[in-house]
Design a protein around this motif. Structure first.
Motif, PDB file in Angstrom:
ATOM      1  N   LEU A 235     -24.967  41.477  86.146  1.00  0.00           N
ATOM      2  CA  LEU A 235     -25.593  40.645  85.127  1.00  0.00           C
ATOM      3  C   LEU A 235     -25.673  41.457  83.848  1.00  0.00           C
ATOM      4  O   LEU A 235     -26.201  42.578  83.855  1.00  0.00           O
ATOM      5  CB  LEU A 235     -26.994  40.218  85.572  1.00  0.00           C
ATOM      6  N   VAL A 236     -25.155  40.914  82.744  1.00  0.00           N
ATOM      7  CA  VAL A 236     -25.063  41.673  81.498  1.00  0.00           C
ATOM      8  C   VAL A 236     -25.969  41.039  80.444  1.00  0.00           C
ATOM      9  O   VAL A 236     -25.922  39.828  80.205  1.00  0.00           O
ATOM     10  CB  VAL A 236     -23.614  41.721  80.989  1.00  0.00           C
ATOM     11  N   ALA A 237     -26.805  41.893  79.815  1.00  0.00           N
ATOM     12  CA  ALA A 237     -27.715  41.457  78.751  1.00  0.00           C
ATOM     13  C   ALA A 237     -27.540  42.370  77.549  1.00  0.00           C
ATOM     14  O   ALA A 237     -27.268  43.571  77.708  1.00  0.00           O
ATOM     15  CB  ALA A 237     -29.163  41.501  79.230  1.00  0.00           C
ATOM     16  N   GLY A 238     -27.698  41.827  76.351  1.00  0.00           N
ATOM     17  CA  GLY A 238     -27.594  42.648  75.147  1.00  0.00           C
ATOM     18  C   GLY A 238     -28.690  43.697  75.080  1.00  0.00           C
ATOM     19  O   GLY A 238     -28.460  44.824  74.664  1.00  0.00           O
ATOM     20  N   ASP A 239     -29.915  43.328  75.505  1.00  0.00           N
ATOM     21  CA  ASP A 239     -31.061  44.239  75.498  1.00  0.00           C
ATOM     22  C   ASP A 239     -31.669  44.197  76.896  1.00  0.00           C
ATOM     23  O   ASP A 239     -32.483  43.331  77.202  1.00  0.00           O
ATOM     24  CB  ASP A 239     -32.074  43.799  74.438  1.00  0.00           C
ATOM     25  N   VAL A 240     -31.274  45.123  77.741  1.00  0.00           N
ATOM     26  CA  VAL A 240     -31.719  45.090  79.139  1.00  0.00           C
ATOM     27  C   VAL A 240     -33.225  45.256  79.233  1.00  0.00           C
ATOM     28  O   VAL A 240     -33.897  44.509  79.942  1.00  0.00           O
ATOM     29  CB  VAL A 240     -31.017  46.192  79.967  1.00  0.00           C
ATOM     30  N   ARG A 241     -33.772  46.249  78.515  1.00  0.00           N
ATOM     31  CA  ARG A 241     -35.211  46.469  78.611  1.00  0.00           C
ATOM     32  C   ARG A 241     -35.979  45.252  78.098  1.00  0.00           C
ATOM     33  O   ARG A 241     -37.042  44.909  78.624  1.00  0.00           O
ATOM     34  CB  ARG A 241     -35.615  47.728  77.827  1.00  0.00           C
ATOM     35  N   GLY A 242     -35.442  44.596  77.093  1.00  0.00           N
ATOM     36  CA  GLY A 242     -36.126  43.441  76.530  1.00  0.00           C
ATOM     37  C   GLY A 242     -36.219  42.263  77.477  1.00  0.00           C
ATOM     38  O   GLY A 242     -37.130  41.445  77.364  1.00  0.00           O
TER      39      GLY A 242
ATOM     40  N   SER B 155     -50.102  51.765  74.609  1.00  0.00           N
ATOM     41  CA  SER B 155     -49.210  51.394  73.508  1.00  0.00           C
ATOM     42  C   SER B 155     -47.752  51.589  73.920  1.00  0.00           C
ATOM     43  O   SER B 155     -46.877  50.825  73.502  1.00  0.00           O
ATOM     44  CB  SER B 155     -49.534  52.224  72.268  1.00  0.00           C
ATOM     45  N   HIS B 156     -47.483  52.599  74.732  1.00  0.00           N
ATOM     46  CA  HIS B 156     -46.125  52.786  75.237  1.00  0.00           C
ATOM     47  C   HIS B 156     -45.697  51.571  76.069  1.00  0.00           C
ATOM     48  O   HIS B 156     -44.541  51.134  75.998  1.00  0.00           O
ATOM     49  CB  HIS B 156     -46.045  54.051  76.108  1.00  0.00           C
ATOM     50  N   ALA B 157     -46.617  51.043  76.869  1.00  0.00           N
ATOM     51  CA  ALA B 157     -46.294  49.882  77.706  1.00  0.00           C
ATOM     52  C   ALA B 157     -45.894  48.688  76.854  1.00  0.00           C
ATOM     53  O   ALA B 157     -44.953  47.952  77.184  1.00  0.00           O
ATOM     54  CB  ALA B 157     -47.487  49.528  78.584  1.00  0.00           C
ATOM     55  N   LEU B 158     -46.593  48.495  75.743  1.00  0.00           N
ATOM     56  CA  LEU B 158     -46.277  47.369  74.862  1.00  0.00           C
ATOM     57  C   LEU B 158     -44.947  47.598  74.143  1.00  0.00           C
ATOM     58  O   LEU B 158     -44.102  46.707  74.079  1.00  0.00           O
ATOM     59  CB  LEU B 158     -47.401  47.181  73.854  1.00  0.00           C
ATOM     60  N   ALA B 159     -44.747  48.811  73.631  1.00  0.00           N
ATOM     61  CA  ALA B 159     -43.527  49.107  72.870  1.00  0.00           C
ATOM     62  C   ALA B 159     -42.286  49.114  73.747  1.00  0.00           C
ATOM     63  O   ALA B 159     -41.197  48.736  73.297  1.00  0.00           O
ATOM     64  CB  ALA B 159     -43.676  50.451  72.167  1.00  0.00           C
ATOM     65  N   LEU B 160     -42.455  49.527  75.008  1.00  0.00           N
ATOM     66  CA  LEU B 160     -41.307  49.669  75.906  1.00  0.00           C
ATOM     67  C   LEU B 160     -41.181  48.498  76.886  1.00  0.00           C
ATOM     68  O   LEU B 160     -40.492  48.616  77.900  1.00  0.00           O
ATOM     69  CB  LEU B 160     -41.419  50.995  76.675  1.00  0.00           C
ATOM     70  N   HIS B 161     -41.864  47.391  76.604  1.00  0.00           N
ATOM     71  CA  HIS B 161     -41.706  46.143  77.358  1.00  0.00           C
ATOM     72  C   HIS B 161     -42.172  46.244  78.812  1.00  0.00           C
ATOM     73  O   HIS B 161     -41.734  45.469  79.657  1.00  0.00           O
ATOM     74  CB  HIS B 161     -40.242  45.678  77.333  1.00  0.00           C
ATOM     75  N   ARG B 162     -43.081  47.165  79.117  1.00  0.00           N
ATOM     76  CA  ARG B 162     -43.506  47.327  80.505  1.00  0.00           C
ATOM     77  C   ARG B 162     -44.401  46.192  81.000  1.00  0.00           C
ATOM     78  O   ARG B 162     -44.497  45.973  82.204  1.00  0.00           O
ATOM     79  CB  ARG B 162     -44.237  48.672  80.676  1.00  0.00           C
TER      80      ARG B 162
ATOM     81  N   TYR C 252     -48.870  52.577  65.063  1.00  0.00           N
ATOM     82  CA  TYR C 252     -49.666  52.650  66.291  1.00  0.00           C
ATOM     83  C   TYR C 252     -50.560  51.417  66.390  1.00  0.00           C
ATOM     84  O   TYR C 252     -50.639  50.760  67.437  1.00  0.00           O
ATOM     85  CB  TYR C 252     -50.474  53.946  66.241  1.00  0.00           C
ATOM     86  N   PHE C 253     -51.236  51.082  65.292  1.00  0.00           N
ATOM     87  CA  PHE C 253     -52.110  49.906  65.272  1.00  0.00           C
ATOM     88  C   PHE C 253     -51.326  48.623  65.520  1.00  0.00           C
ATOM     89  O   PHE C 253     -51.734  47.773  66.307  1.00  0.00           O
ATOM     90  CB  PHE C 253     -52.834  49.818  63.926  1.00  0.00           C
ATOM     91  N   ARG C 254     -50.196  48.483  64.856  1.00  0.00           N
ATOM     92  CA  ARG C 254     -49.419  47.265  65.000  1.00  0.00           C
ATOM     93  C   ARG C 254     -48.966  47.066  66.451  1.00  0.00           C
ATOM     94  O   ARG C 254     -48.922  45.939  66.947  1.00  0.00           O
ATOM     95  CB  ARG C 254     -48.192  47.304  64.075  1.00  0.00           C
ATOM     96  N   THR C 255     -48.643  48.156  67.138  1.00  0.00           N
ATOM     97  CA  THR C 255     -48.252  48.048  68.540  1.00  0.00           C
ATOM     98  C   THR C 255     -49.432  47.584  69.381  1.00  0.00           C
ATOM     99  O   THR C 255     -49.289  46.691  70.227  1.00  0.00           O
ATOM    100  CB  THR C 255     -47.729  49.400  69.058  1.00  0.00           C
ATOM    101  N   LYS C 256     -50.596  48.179  69.186  1.00  0.00           N
ATOM    102  CA  LYS C 256     -51.788  47.761  69.923  1.00  0.00           C
ATOM    103  C   LYS C 256     -52.106  46.292  69.645  1.00  0.00           C
ATOM    104  O   LYS C 256     -52.498  45.540  70.545  1.00  0.00           O
ATOM    105  CB  LYS C 256     -52.986  48.621  69.525  1.00  0.00           C
ATOM    106  N   ALA C 257     -51.951  45.886  68.381  1.00  0.00           N
ATOM    107  CA  ALA C 257     -52.300  44.523  67.983  1.00  0.00           C
ATOM    108  C   ALA C 257     -51.421  43.478  68.661  1.00  0.00           C
ATOM    109  O   ALA C 257     -51.819  42.313  68.768  1.00  0.00           O
ATOM    110  CB  ALA C 257     -52.208  44.391  66.460  1.00  0.00           C
ATOM    111  N   GLU C 258     -50.227  43.870  69.133  1.00  0.00           N
ATOM    112  CA  GLU C 258     -49.364  42.923  69.834  1.00  0.00           C
ATOM    113  C   GLU C 258     -50.061  42.306  71.047  1.00  0.00           C
ATOM    114  O   GLU C 258     -49.755  41.174  71.433  1.00  0.00           O
ATOM    115  CB  GLU C 258     -48.086  43.626  70.300  1.00  0.00           C
ATOM    116  N   LEU C 259     -50.986  43.066  71.646  1.00  0.00           N
ATOM    117  CA  LEU C 259     -51.677  42.547  72.830  1.00  0.00           C
ATOM    118  C   LEU C 259     -52.548  41.351  72.490  1.00  0.00           C
ATOM    119  O   LEU C 259     -52.862  40.533  73.364  1.00  0.00           O
ATOM    120  CB  LEU C 259     -52.522  43.665  73.461  1.00  0.00           C
TER     121      LEU C 259
END
Length: 531
Positions: free
Chosen positions: A103-110, A204-211, A239-246
């Motif tokens: 299965l092929v995706a342009g952005d696998v992690r995404g 914040s790593h979890a949000l940025a890295l799609h975990r 850093y704030f903007r990443t946290k705010a995604e939640l």
């Protein structure tokens, strides 16, 4: 790993997420198109060493190698399909990896989080879910929250920095937030075990890295934002903007924000989901009209603090938290407000909170001994260290010691600040090693000492004396501090908390600060008045 039964075919996944389904890379012996579409996937893995039969192996591009290089080993371990990007697919074809659909995706992690959730039948939708983010306080807040929910008779699951809890089963954690396939597999296990409420730290790593993609939390909270992880995020705004995604509809339904500082106030104003705010005041006054819940400290004692939560509509709840420090009152208040805003009435909480909240949080203001008082805490940045020292000072009859270091290969700017904070807050400062990783430990200590020495010079000009030492390795530093302390002194061992492995130049060494304190005390010369 036991999971609920799943029956997702490669054709299902391709159609659901717009993936390009290829029949085994076109190599000799590969299945035909029809066969490739009918392959059933029952799990997802990122690590070929942890791949089980029936798994979809996700081959992601990495910093040094591409996951496709490990696809053959994953197939040999039982993987029935591979998810990768176009570069990975080309690598598979060149390597002659055949026999499984790709299965092929342009952005696998995404797409990986959503694919994993689908394979495990979207387990987050089958529980009530709570997520906690912030620089400091995530772990303590999740433990407090889990204690409250468990006390109300709920079956709980916990994912965080210290451990993973599925019902009554507990295992040590390696990451604050695991990778998305592991998250979804854990949630599936929880559903299978009858867990009703999930409590989870969201880094914040979890949000940025799609975990945590594909998890929409029922309730989330924000504790604070201080300078940390800037090696990853670059600056505080990012850093704030990443946290705010939640606090967006894609991530959560409702939120609780501790709005005691500018970052919390800003998040409350910018969140795109309904949020309630929590604020604190001392001494008690009328609630701020801009604060939904007001925290009032009523009695502070060495081992616990009593406080009252008051809503703008007049509802109130009084209890105590059996952990030192004002910051732990804030953590407790956030946890309580999350439960109340999730639908639990204050009257339901009264009986459970009659004797206060008594969480056993490993490595968070954990008292290991009394004479001298020895505390192990996870404080690993300047703001957290300052808060802990400030909390311990009023209840320390003698001198306040601090033993700490800075982590290697991380934000270097915080190192001298930590040295300055330690000197400002303690009487005896011992700079040592934390986790150097692949960086020279002496260089890290030198960076910390630079800030500490500046602060010592400033204090000497003001007439205050601070004893400053550089001692390595860490076990020796802990032993010397404990041996040097008197029975009325407090020794804070900061930075590693619950951690039991220290990484130096790629080698893992067993090191538990709590065990080192106990060993030092066992061999400690008896001070006058010690008991």
């Amino acid at each position: 790993m036991n999971t609920i039964p799943a029956a997702r075919t490669t054709a299902d996944l391709a159609a659901a997420f717009g993936l390009d389904l290829r029949a085994g890379g076109g190599a000799a012996g590969a299945p035909g198109a029809a066969a490739a579409e009918s392959v059933v996937v029952t799990g997802v893995s990122l690590d070929n060493r942890q791949t089980a039969h029936g798994d979809l192996f996700a081959a992601l591009p990495g910093a040094h190698t591409h996951g496709a290089e490990h696809a053959r080993a994953a197939v040999d371990a039982g993987a029935v399909a591979i998810l990768t990007d176009p570069d990975g697919a080309a690598r598979l074809e060149r390597a002659g990896v055949a026999g499984v659909p790709v299965l092929v995706a342009g952005d696998v992690r995404g797409v990986l989080g959503a694919v994993s959730a689908e394979v495990y039948h979207r387990p987050a939708e089958q529980m009530r879910t709570f997520g906690v983010t912030g620089t400091n306080g995530k772990t303590t807040t999740t433990y407090l929250l889990e204690e409250i929910l468990h006390g109300l008779g709920r079956s709980t699951g916990l994912i965080g920095t210290v451990e993973i809890k599925v019902g009554e089963e507990r295992t040590p954690a390696r990451l604050t937030t695991p990778e998305s396939p592991q998250v979804q597999a854990l949630l599936a296990r929880m559903v299978d075990a009858g867990v009703e409420d999930l409590v989870m730290e969201v880094s914040s790593h979890a949000l940025a890295l799609h975990r945590v993609d594909a998890v929409v939390y029922d309730m989330v909270s924000f504790t604070n934002l201080t300078a940390d992880h800037l090696d990853f995020h670059g600056d505080m705004e990012s850093y704030f903007r990443t946290k705010a995604e939640l606090f967006t509809p894609a991530r959560a339904r409702r939120g609780v924000v501790l709005a005691d500082d500018e970052w919390g106030a800003r998040l409350a104003a910018e969140a795109t989901i309904p949020v309630v705010t929590v604020g604190s005041q001392t001494p008690p006054t009328q609630p701020d009209p801009d604060t939904d819940w007001l925290i009032t400290l009523t009695h502070g004692r060495p081992d616990h603090t009593e406080f009252t939560l008051t809503h703008r509509d007049g509802r109130s709840l009084s209890t105590a938290v059996w952990m030192p420090g004002r910051f732990n009152v804030l953590n407790a208040a956030v946890a309580l407000v999350m439960v109340i805003e999730a639908g639990v009435s204050i009257s339901e909480l009264h009986d459970h909170l009659r004797t206060g909240l008594r969480p056993a949080v490993p490595g968070r203001m954990e008292r290991v001994a009394d004479h001298p008082r020895c505390i192990v805490d996870f404080a690993h940045n300047a703001d957290a260290l300052e808060l802990v020292l400030r909390a311990l000072r009023p209840t320390t009859k003698g001198r306040l010691f601090v033993v700490f270091g800075a982590t290697g290969e991380r934000d270097t700017a915080k190192r001298p600040r930590m040295g300055e904070v330690a000197v400002r807050g303690a009487d005896v400062v011992v700079v040592t090693d934390d986790d150097p990783h692949d960086e020279d430990p002496a260089t890290i200590r030198s960076d910390v000492m630079a800030g500490a020495l500046r602060a010592v010079a400033a204090h000497q000009r003001g007439g205050r004396t601070v004893d400053l030492f550089e001692v390595a390795p860490r076990a020796t530093a802990i032993r010397r501090a404990v041996n040097f302390a008197g029975p009325a002194d407090t020794v804070l061992i900061a930075g590693r908390g619950h951690e039991t492995i220290q990484e130096i130049a790629g080698v893992e060494h067993q090191l538990d600060d709590r065990d080192e304190v106990r060993a030092a005390l066992a061999d400690r010369p008896l001070h006058p008045g010690a008991s």
